[in-house]
Design a protein around this motif. Sequence first.
Motif, PDB file in Angstrom:
ATOM      1  N   GLY A  96      12.636  -4.889  -6.343  1.00 44.46           N
ATOM      2  CA  GLY A  96      13.312  -3.753  -5.195  1.00 44.46           C
ATOM      3  C   GLY A  96      14.850  -3.697  -5.423  1.00 44.46           C
ATOM      4  N   ARG A  97      15.517  -4.662  -6.159  1.00 44.46           N
ATOM      5  CA  ARG A  97      16.893  -4.399  -6.306  1.00 44.46           C
ATOM      6  C   ARG A  97      17.112  -4.398  -7.850  1.00 44.46           C
ATOM      7  NH1 ARG A  97      20.492  -8.690  -4.301  1.00 44.46           N
ATOM      8  NH2 ARG A  97      18.816  -9.859  -5.211  1.00 44.46           N
ATOM      9  N   THR A  98      16.592  -5.522  -8.432  1.00 41.26           N
ATOM     10  CA  THR A  98      16.791  -5.696  -9.586  1.00 41.26           C
ATOM     11  C   THR A  98      15.621  -5.111 -10.757  1.00 41.26           C
ATOM     12  OG1 THR A  98      18.080  -7.831  -9.541  1.00 41.26           O
ATOM     13  CG2 THR A  98      17.296  -7.546 -11.568  1.00 41.26           C
ATOM     14  N   LEU A  99      15.781  -4.623 -11.852  1.00 34.48           N
ATOM     15  CA  LEU A  99      14.858  -4.107 -12.942  1.00 34.48           C
ATOM     16  C   LEU A  99      14.949  -5.000 -13.903  1.00 34.48           C
ATOM     17  CD1 LEU A  99      15.114  -0.244 -12.925  1.00 34.48           C
ATOM     18  CD2 LEU A  99      12.875  -1.381 -12.750  1.00 34.48           C
ATOM     19  N   ALA A 100      13.691  -5.482 -14.422  1.00 36.71           N
ATOM     20  CA  ALA A 100      13.823  -6.321 -15.816  1.00 36.71           C
ATOM     21  C   ALA A 100      12.668  -5.420 -16.743  1.00 36.71           C
ATOM     22  CB  ALA A 100      13.287  -7.703 -15.635  1.00 36.71           C
ATOM     23  N   THR A 103      13.870   5.761  -9.633  1.00 35.03           N
ATOM     24  CA  THR A 103      12.549   5.608  -8.811  1.00 35.03           C
ATOM     25  C   THR A 103      12.837   4.222  -7.731  1.00 35.03           C
ATOM     26  OG1 THR A 103      11.475   6.670 -10.492  1.00 35.03           O
ATOM     27  CG2 THR A 103       9.985   5.313  -8.888  1.00 35.03           C
ATOM     28  N   VAL A 104      13.194   3.092  -8.155  1.00 31.70           N
ATOM     29  CA  VAL A 104      13.283   2.130  -7.168  1.00 31.70           C
ATOM     30  C   VAL A 104      14.193   2.512  -6.159  1.00 31.70           C
ATOM     31  CG1 VAL A 104      14.077  -0.327  -7.069  1.00 31.70           C
ATOM     32  CG2 VAL A 104      12.758   0.363  -9.152  1.00 31.70           C
ATOM     33  N   HIS A 105      15.492   2.996  -6.470  1.00 31.40           N
ATOM     34  CA  HIS A 105      16.363   3.479  -5.278  1.00 31.40           C
ATOM     35  C   HIS A 105      15.715   4.554  -4.351  1.00 31.40           C
ATOM     36  CE1 HIS A 105      20.035   2.050  -6.196  1.00 31.40           C
ATOM     37  NE2 HIS A 105      20.099   2.480  -7.444  1.00 31.40           N
ATOM     38  N   ALA A 106      14.920   5.371  -5.039  1.00 33.29           N
ATOM     39  CA  ALA A 106      14.121   6.396  -4.095  1.00 33.29           C
ATOM     40  C   ALA A 106      13.187   5.917  -3.190  1.00 33.29           C
ATOM     41  CB  ALA A 106      13.450   7.652  -5.265  1.00 33.29           C
ATOM     42  N   LYS A 135       9.841   2.655   1.334  1.00 33.81           N
ATOM     43  CA  LYS A 135       8.682   2.198   0.675  1.00 33.81           C
ATOM     44  C   LYS A 135       9.346   1.111  -0.351  1.00 33.81           C
ATOM     45  CE  LYS A 135       6.220   6.196   1.487  1.00 33.81           C
ATOM     46  NZ  LYS A 135       6.994   7.158   2.252  1.00 33.81           N
ATOM     47  N   PRO A 136       9.813   0.102  -0.037  1.00 34.87           N
ATOM     48  CA  PRO A 136      10.506  -0.759  -1.021  1.00 34.87           C
ATOM     49  C   PRO A 136       9.485  -1.188  -1.893  1.00 34.87           C
ATOM     50  CG  PRO A 136      10.622  -1.789   1.244  1.00 34.87           C
ATOM     51  CD  PRO A 136      10.072  -0.583   1.447  1.00 34.87           C
ATOM     52  N   TYR A 137       9.852  -1.054  -3.529  1.00 34.90           N
ATOM     53  CA  TYR A 137       8.733  -1.388  -4.654  1.00 34.90           C
ATOM     54  C   TYR A 137       9.029  -2.582  -4.963  1.00 34.90           C
ATOM     55  CZ  TYR A 137       5.399  -0.213  -8.037  1.00 34.90           C
ATOM     56  OH  TYR A 137       4.587  -0.074  -8.867  1.00 34.90           O
ATOM     57  N   ARG A 138       8.038  -3.389  -4.961  1.00 33.15           N
ATOM     58  CA  ARG A 138       8.174  -4.777  -5.682  1.00 33.15           C
ATOM     59  C   ARG A 138       6.798  -4.871  -6.489  1.00 33.15           C
ATOM     60  NH1 ARG A 138       8.384  -9.109  -1.074  1.00 33.15           N
ATOM     61  NH2 ARG A 138       6.260  -8.070  -1.176  1.00 33.15           N
ATOM     62  N   GLY A 139       6.972  -5.473  -7.804  1.00 32.84           N
ATOM     63  CA  GLY A 139       5.871  -5.546  -8.713  1.00 32.84           C
ATOM     64  C   GLY A 139       6.127  -5.023  -9.849  1.00 32.84           C
ATOM     65  N   VAL A 140       5.236  -4.469 -10.559  1.00 27.84           N
ATOM     66  CA  VAL A 140       5.454  -3.856 -11.783  1.00 27.84           C
ATOM     67  C   VAL A 140       5.511  -2.145 -11.664  1.00 27.84           C
ATOM     68  CG1 VAL A 140       4.211  -3.225 -14.179  1.00 27.84           C
ATOM     69  CG2 VAL A 140       4.428  -5.582 -13.529  1.00 27.84           C
ATOM     70  N   LEU A 141       6.382  -1.550 -12.191  1.00 32.69           N
ATOM     71  CA  LEU A 141       6.283  -0.340 -12.226  1.00 32.69           C
ATOM     72  C   LEU A 141       6.622   0.077 -13.425  1.00 32.69           C
ATOM     73  CD1 LEU A 141       6.969   2.294 -10.586  1.00 32.69           C
ATOM     74  CD2 LEU A 141       9.423   2.179 -11.084  1.00 32.69           C
ATOM     75  N   GLN A 174       1.075  -1.223  -0.042  1.00 32.23           N
ATOM     76  CA  GLN A 174       0.023   0.169   0.007  1.00 32.23           C
ATOM     77  C   GLN A 174       0.907   1.248   0.191  1.00 32.23           C
ATOM     78  OE1 GLN A 174      -2.631   0.403   3.466  1.00 32.23           O
ATOM     79  NE2 GLN A 174      -3.979   1.482   2.247  1.00 32.23           N
ATOM     80  N   GLN A 175       1.775   1.194   0.632  1.00 35.15           N
ATOM     81  CA  GLN A 175       2.916   2.325   0.750  1.00 35.15           C
ATOM     82  C   GLN A 175       3.465   2.571  -0.482  1.00 35.15           C
ATOM     83  OE1 GLN A 175       3.592   4.938   3.121  1.00 35.15           O
ATOM     84  NE2 GLN A 175       1.779   3.964   4.135  1.00 35.15           N
ATOM     85  N   ALA A 176       3.827   1.615  -1.295  1.00 37.70           N
ATOM     86  CA  ALA A 176       4.495   1.748  -2.299  1.00 37.70           C
ATOM     87  C   ALA A 176       3.628   1.903  -3.575  1.00 37.70           C
ATOM     88  CB  ALA A 176       5.327   0.525  -2.826  1.00 37.70           C
ATOM     89  N   ALA A 177       2.370   1.550  -3.348  1.00 41.67           N
ATOM     90  CA  ALA A 177       1.293   1.982  -4.531  1.00 41.67           C
ATOM     91  C   ALA A 177       0.806   3.460  -4.407  1.00 41.67           C
ATOM     92  CB  ALA A 177      -0.027   1.030  -4.286  1.00 41.67           C
TER      93      ALA A 177
END
Length: 390
Positions: free
Chosen positions: A201-205, A253-256, A262-268, A94-97
């Motif tokens: 949250g670490r790697t981007l594909a 953005t993922v770093h931010a 607010k670690p971000y996982r999922g689709v950005l 929720q925080q990341a969304a």
Amino acid sequence: MNILVVGGGGREHALVWKIAESPLVDRLFCAPGNAGIAEQAECVDIGAEEVLRLRRFARENAIDLTVVGPEAPLVKGIVDAFETAGLRAFGPSQQAARIEGSKVFAKQLMQRHSIPTAEFRTFTAPERAKAYLDMVGAPIVVKADGLAAGKAAIVCRTLEEAYEAVDRIMIRNEFADAGAQVVVESCLRGEEASMIAFTDGRTLAVMPSCQDHKPIYDGDRGPNTGGMGAYSPAPLISDELAAQLEREVLVQTVHAMNREDKPYRGVLYAGIMVADEGPRVLEFNCRLGDPETQPLLMRLESDLVPVLLSTLDGTLEDADIRWSERPTCCVVMASGGYPLSYKKGYPIEGLEEAGAMDDVVVFHAGTRLEDGQVLTNGGRVLGVTAPRRP
Ligand code: AMP
Ligand code: GLY
């Protein structure tokens, strides 16, 4: 494993279609689904925002993975609610969304971390917003802070239109709570494209680029819609520009988000305006695009399920993600009158013939089944997508 897809539009049909191919799947459910989804998954009569009922269903049906399509349940905290109950759900917390749920949050995040975006100010009082409008003049863009089904951004050509936008959002409360704050931002000129990535949250594909078509009519005329079609790749995004956007927008953005706890996982999903002054972020979405998902998943050669699992596990680095070189395109068939008022309940003919074409997949968006007949049930009805992978 048992998988539940949440949602019932074209994006979710594409997800179900792709997930159904996976040898890892035992049972596949979709809530609420639609007439097309019902051919590949068991549809469950629970709305996409009924978080607690969905959680109960997932528990009672031994769901191993829930894949959330739309933004509203993510912004409501469906992933946190599932995790509290020991259930795995794909998508940001929720925080990341908030990156999609609050435009004020997204703009301020970009400002704090030097992510390129249009200049802006935020307001909680309409008279202050109008005083600022007087200062900067038109054209200008006025946006409601919260979720408003893609209608939160109002591009204003004149100062009168901008005043009217502030009134609609803050005085007439057309967007309810979503309009408690507004963002006023400078109007960018250029062409738009989307950059969408899986991230643990670490790697981007990063997925191939794509572009959707927002105005209802040909020739970019008429009001904006949720998207009348999409293709991938977007010729606008050269390899060089894609690398720049990955570096300057997605990675940043993922770093931010990590730095702000607010670690971000999922689709950005970053909506980009390729403007004269350089690329700028128009918005972030915390989910896959609709209809962008239809042509994108059509290009995905590898199994989607392990990619989703590795995003949850933090092992995206090792995931096998291969995309077809073949460009793909989705064309939406919509109800007359959409995106304003339209009627539902018309029978749809010719689905079998279209679906029998070698290279075509007809994804359903607003459809439902009644006594064996497929009926229209929304503004965007079908997403005809080609070519299917060889
Ligand atoms: P958003 O919901 O923020 O993506 O905005 C929806 C649409 O409004 C975008 O896809 C653009 O077409 C348009 N838009 C948003 N912000 C701007 C801007 N700063 N300048 C020009 N057009 C914009
Ligand atoms: N097609 C635009 C979106 O999914 O936000």
